[in-house]
Design a protein around this motif. Sequence first.
Motif, PDB file in Angstrom:
ATOM      1  N   GLY A  70       7.986   9.391   6.051  1.00 12.98           N
ATOM      2  CA  GLY A  70       7.929   9.868   4.682  1.00 12.98           C
ATOM      3  C   GLY A  70       9.323  10.254   4.206  1.00 12.98           C
ATOM      4  N   PRO A  71       9.415  10.635   2.922  1.00 11.97           N
ATOM      5  CA  PRO A  71      10.729  10.975   2.346  1.00 11.97           C
ATOM      6  C   PRO A  71      11.250  12.326   2.779  1.00 11.97           C
ATOM      7  CG  PRO A  71       8.999  11.271   0.729  1.00 11.97           C
ATOM      8  CD  PRO A  71       8.346  10.665   1.925  1.00 11.97           C
ATOM      9  N   GLY A  72      10.387  13.148   3.368  1.00 15.74           N
ATOM     10  CA  GLY A  72      10.828  14.448   3.858  1.00 15.74           C
ATOM     11  C   GLY A  72      10.642  15.574   2.854  1.00 15.74           C
ATOM     12  N   THR A  73      10.598  16.791   3.397  1.00 15.70           N
ATOM     13  CA  THR A  73      10.637  18.012   2.591  1.00 15.70           C
ATOM     14  C   THR A  73      11.916  18.749   2.946  1.00 15.70           C
ATOM     15  OG1 THR A  73       8.231  18.293   2.444  1.00 15.70           O
ATOM     16  CG2 THR A  73       9.597  20.258   2.167  1.00 15.70           C
ATOM     17  N   GLY A 116       0.820  -1.194   0.000  1.00 12.41           N
ATOM     18  CA  GLY A 116       0.000   0.000   0.000  1.00 12.41           C
ATOM     19  C   GLY A 116       0.860   1.252   0.000  1.00 12.41           C
ATOM     20  N   ALA A 117       0.227   2.396  -0.090  1.00  9.03           N
ATOM     21  CA  ALA A 117       0.943   3.657  -0.135  1.00  9.03           C
ATOM     22  C   ALA A 117       1.538   3.953   1.221  1.00  9.03           C
ATOM     23  CB  ALA A 117      -0.002   4.768  -0.560  1.00  9.03           C
ATOM     24  N   GLY A 118       2.741   4.520   1.190  1.00  7.39           N
ATOM     25  CA  GLY A 118       3.400   4.927   2.415  1.00  7.39           C
ATOM     26  C   GLY A 118       3.058   6.353   2.761  1.00  7.39           C
ATOM     27  N   VAL A 119       3.825   6.927   3.666  1.00  3.88           N
ATOM     28  CA  VAL A 119       3.667   8.329   4.033  1.00  3.88           C
ATOM     29  C   VAL A 119       4.209   9.190   2.891  1.00  3.88           C
ATOM     30  CG1 VAL A 119       4.320  10.113   5.683  1.00  3.88           C
ATOM     31  CG2 VAL A 119       3.929   7.753   6.475  1.00  3.88           C
ATOM     32  N   SER A 120       3.436  10.167   2.477  1.00  8.19           N
ATOM     33  CA  SER A 120       3.914  11.055   1.428  1.00  8.19           C
ATOM     34  C   SER A 120       3.999  12.480   1.954  1.00  8.19           C
ATOM     35  CB  SER A 120       3.010  10.999   0.191  1.00  8.19           C
ATOM     36  OG  SER A 120       1.709  11.429   0.506  1.00  8.19           O
ATOM     37  N   GLN A 121       4.942  13.240   1.399  1.00  8.56           N
ATOM     38  CA  GLN A 121       5.147  14.616   1.812  1.00  8.56           C
ATOM     39  C   GLN A 121       5.330  15.493   0.573  1.00  8.56           C
ATOM     40  OE1 GLN A 121       8.169  13.343   5.298  1.00  8.56           O
ATOM     41  NE2 GLN A 121       7.620  15.522   5.363  1.00  8.56           N
ATOM     42  N   THR A 122       4.731  16.652   0.637  1.00  7.04           N
ATOM     43  CA  THR A 122       4.896  17.606  -0.454  1.00  7.04           C
ATOM     44  C   THR A 122       5.112  19.004   0.094  1.00  7.04           C
ATOM     45  OG1 THR A 122       2.481  17.860  -0.571  1.00  7.04           O
ATOM     46  CG2 THR A 122       3.510  16.313  -2.124  1.00  7.04           C
ATOM     47  N   PRO A 123       5.886  19.824  -0.596  1.00  8.90           N
ATOM     48  CA  PRO A 123       6.726  19.449  -1.732  1.00  8.90           C
ATOM     49  C   PRO A 123       7.942  18.654  -1.270  1.00  8.90           C
ATOM     50  CG  PRO A 123       7.200  21.692  -1.076  1.00  8.90           C
ATOM     51  CD  PRO A 123       6.077  21.232  -0.182  1.00  8.90           C
ATOM     52  N   SER A 124       8.677  18.105  -2.211  1.00 10.74           N
ATOM     53  CA  SER A 124       9.897  17.392  -1.832  1.00 10.74           C
ATOM     54  C   SER A 124      11.021  18.376  -1.532  1.00 10.74           C
ATOM     55  CB  SER A 124      10.308  16.414  -2.925  1.00 10.74           C
ATOM     56  OG  SER A 124      10.418  17.071  -4.163  1.00 10.74           O
ATOM     57  N   ASN A 125      10.989  19.501  -2.224  1.00  9.99           N
ATOM     58  CA  ASN A 125      11.957  20.566  -1.996  1.00  9.99           C
ATOM     59  C   ASN A 125      11.223  21.903  -1.988  1.00  9.99           C
ATOM     60  OD1 ASN A 125      14.847  19.337  -2.228  1.00  9.99           O
ATOM     61  ND2 ASN A 125      13.663  18.407  -3.875  1.00  9.99           N
ATOM     62  N   LYS A 126      11.694  22.801  -1.111  1.00  9.45           N
ATOM     63  CA  LYS A 126      11.108  24.136  -1.056  1.00  9.45           C
ATOM     64  C   LYS A 126      12.222  25.139  -0.802  1.00  9.45           C
ATOM     65  CE  LYS A 126       7.880  27.316  -0.593  1.00  9.45           C
ATOM     66  NZ  LYS A 126       7.024  27.732  -1.746  1.00  9.45           N
ATOM     67  N   VAL A 127      12.336  26.108  -1.699  1.00  7.48           N
ATOM     68  CA  VAL A 127      13.291  27.193  -1.523  1.00  7.48           C
ATOM     69  C   VAL A 127      12.491  28.464  -1.284  1.00  7.48           C
ATOM     70  CG1 VAL A 127      15.199  28.493  -2.511  1.00  7.48           C
ATOM     71  CG2 VAL A 127      14.945  26.054  -3.050  1.00  7.48           C
ATOM     72  N   THR A 128      12.818  29.202  -0.262  1.00  8.85           N
ATOM     73  CA  THR A 128      12.096  30.414   0.050  1.00  8.85           C
ATOM     74  C   THR A 128      13.078  31.474   0.534  1.00  8.85           C
ATOM     75  OG1 THR A 128      10.163  31.303   1.221  1.00  8.85           O
ATOM     76  CG2 THR A 128      11.648  29.897   2.485  1.00  8.85           C
ATOM     77  N   GLU A 129      12.578  32.679   0.641  1.00  6.91           N
ATOM     78  CA  GLU A 129      13.417  33.773   1.119  1.00  6.91           C
ATOM     79  C   GLU A 129      13.142  34.035   2.594  1.00  6.91           C
ATOM     80  OE1 GLU A 129      13.771  36.316  -3.047  1.00  6.91           O
ATOM     81  OE2 GLU A 129      12.440  36.980  -1.445  1.00  6.91           O
ATOM     82  N   LYS A 130      14.138  34.513   3.253  1.00  5.67           N
ATOM     83  CA  LYS A 130      14.013  34.878   4.673  1.00  5.67           C
ATOM     84  C   LYS A 130      12.809  35.792   4.861  1.00  5.67           C
ATOM     85  CE  LYS A 130      16.813  37.076   8.323  1.00  5.67           C
ATOM     86  NZ  LYS A 130      15.944  38.225   8.582  1.00  5.67           N
ATOM     87  N   LEU A 154       4.168  23.002   4.728  1.00  9.31           N
ATOM     88  CA  LEU A 154       4.650  21.680   4.340  1.00  9.31           C
ATOM     89  C   LEU A 154       3.538  20.678   4.659  1.00  9.31           C
ATOM     90  CD1 LEU A 154       8.188  21.903   6.015  1.00  9.31           C
ATOM     91  CD2 LEU A 154       7.468  22.777   3.786  1.00  9.31           C
ATOM     92  N   ARG A 155       3.285  19.766   3.714  1.00 15.80           N
ATOM     93  CA  ARG A 155       2.137  18.874   3.842  1.00 15.80           C
ATOM     94  C   ARG A 155       2.580  17.439   4.058  1.00 15.80           C
ATOM     95  NH1 ARG A 155      -3.381  18.308   1.192  1.00 15.80           N
ATOM     96  NH2 ARG A 155      -3.630  16.075   0.793  1.00 15.80           N
ATOM     97  N   CYS A 156       1.810  16.733   4.857  1.00 15.19           N
ATOM     98  CA  CYS A 156       2.065  15.312   5.110  1.00 15.19           C
ATOM     99  C   CYS A 156       0.778  14.511   4.961  1.00 15.19           C
ATOM    100  CB  CYS A 156       2.621  15.108   6.518  1.00 15.19           C
ATOM    101  SG  CYS A 156       2.751  13.378   7.022  1.00 15.19           S
ATOM    102  N   ASP A 157       0.848  13.452   4.158  1.00 12.41           N
ATOM    103  CA  ASP A 157      -0.258  12.487   4.047  1.00 12.41           C
ATOM    104  C   ASP A 157       0.161  11.185   4.720  1.00 12.41           C
ATOM    105  OD1 ASP A 157      -0.879  14.242   1.418  1.00 12.41           O
ATOM    106  OD2 ASP A 157      -2.666  13.127   2.032  1.00 12.41           O
ATOM    107  N   PRO A 158      -0.420  10.842   5.848  1.00  9.08           N
ATOM    108  CA  PRO A 158       0.011   9.626   6.541  1.00  9.08           C
ATOM    109  C   PRO A 158      -0.533   8.375   5.848  1.00  9.08           C
ATOM    110  CG  PRO A 158      -1.863  10.566   7.655  1.00  9.08           C
ATOM    111  CD  PRO A 158      -1.502  11.526   6.545  1.00  9.08           C
ATOM    112  N   ILE A 159      -0.096   7.248   6.301  1.00 10.45           N
ATOM    113  CA  ILE A 159      -0.638   5.982   5.829  1.00 10.45           C
ATOM    114  C   ILE A 159      -2.111   5.917   6.228  1.00 10.45           C
ATOM    115  CG2 ILE A 159      -0.543   3.475   6.117  1.00 10.45           C
ATOM    116  CD1 ILE A 159       2.500   3.794   6.468  1.00 10.45           C
TER     117      ILE A 159
END
Lengths: 114, 115
Positions: A106-109, A1-15, A21-26
């Motif tokens: 999850g794989p992390g953001t 089945g689907a594991g824990v998913s996180q979005t986005p995988s990468n986020k670049v922002t300014e100070k 950051l989003r997390c979808d659990p099992i």
Amino acid sequence: GAGVSQTPSNKVTEKGKYVELRCDPISGHTALYWYRQSLGQGPEFLIYFQGTGAADDSGLPNDRFFAVRPEGSVSTLKIQRTERGDSAVYLCASSLLWGVETQYFGPGTRLLVL
Amino acid sequence: GNSVTQMEGPVTLSEEAFLTINCTYTATGYPSLFWYVQYPGEGLQLLLKATKADDKGSNKGFEATYRKETTSFHLEKGSVQVSDSAVYFCALSDRRPGTASKLTFGTGTRLQVTL
């Protein structure tokens, strides 16, 4: 089945900017955790949800950090007025029940604050 | 508070060598102990766990024994493979009522296995 998913995988922002950051659990997992992993370190606990409520938020570093889980499934970690020191990998984990200790990560953001 | 100390890496071994990664902990009460592994480009995965003193966790040829008298949970494998190259994290879960089983991690040990 689907594991824990996180979005986005990468986020670049300014100070100073706001990020979410989003997390979808099992599916069916009632317990949800957020951790933060800085470079070369192990993950550090931020906050834990049992259902919709934050049961333990003792790891949140300050009041710029906030997390919600309004329907007891998806969770969003919110960071206001980001600082360069917030740059890290943000990990989400879930477990089937409260007190069941095996957490699935999850794989992390990867957040980079410039 | 709770803490986990593990040996610093990187650890570089030749294939088929014996592996030991040391882990010691400080905790109140009787925690559960874990080893998690992070392969390159992947998320943390549970490798093995032990929930009480003298328990041995094992998986994929890896073993670790919960030693309460020495507060240790050292990871061992008799013969490593190139595919074992990863970062290994020792962790504990505080099992006191109301602590929600949050994990406390060590800093991780990078293992590099060469042919």
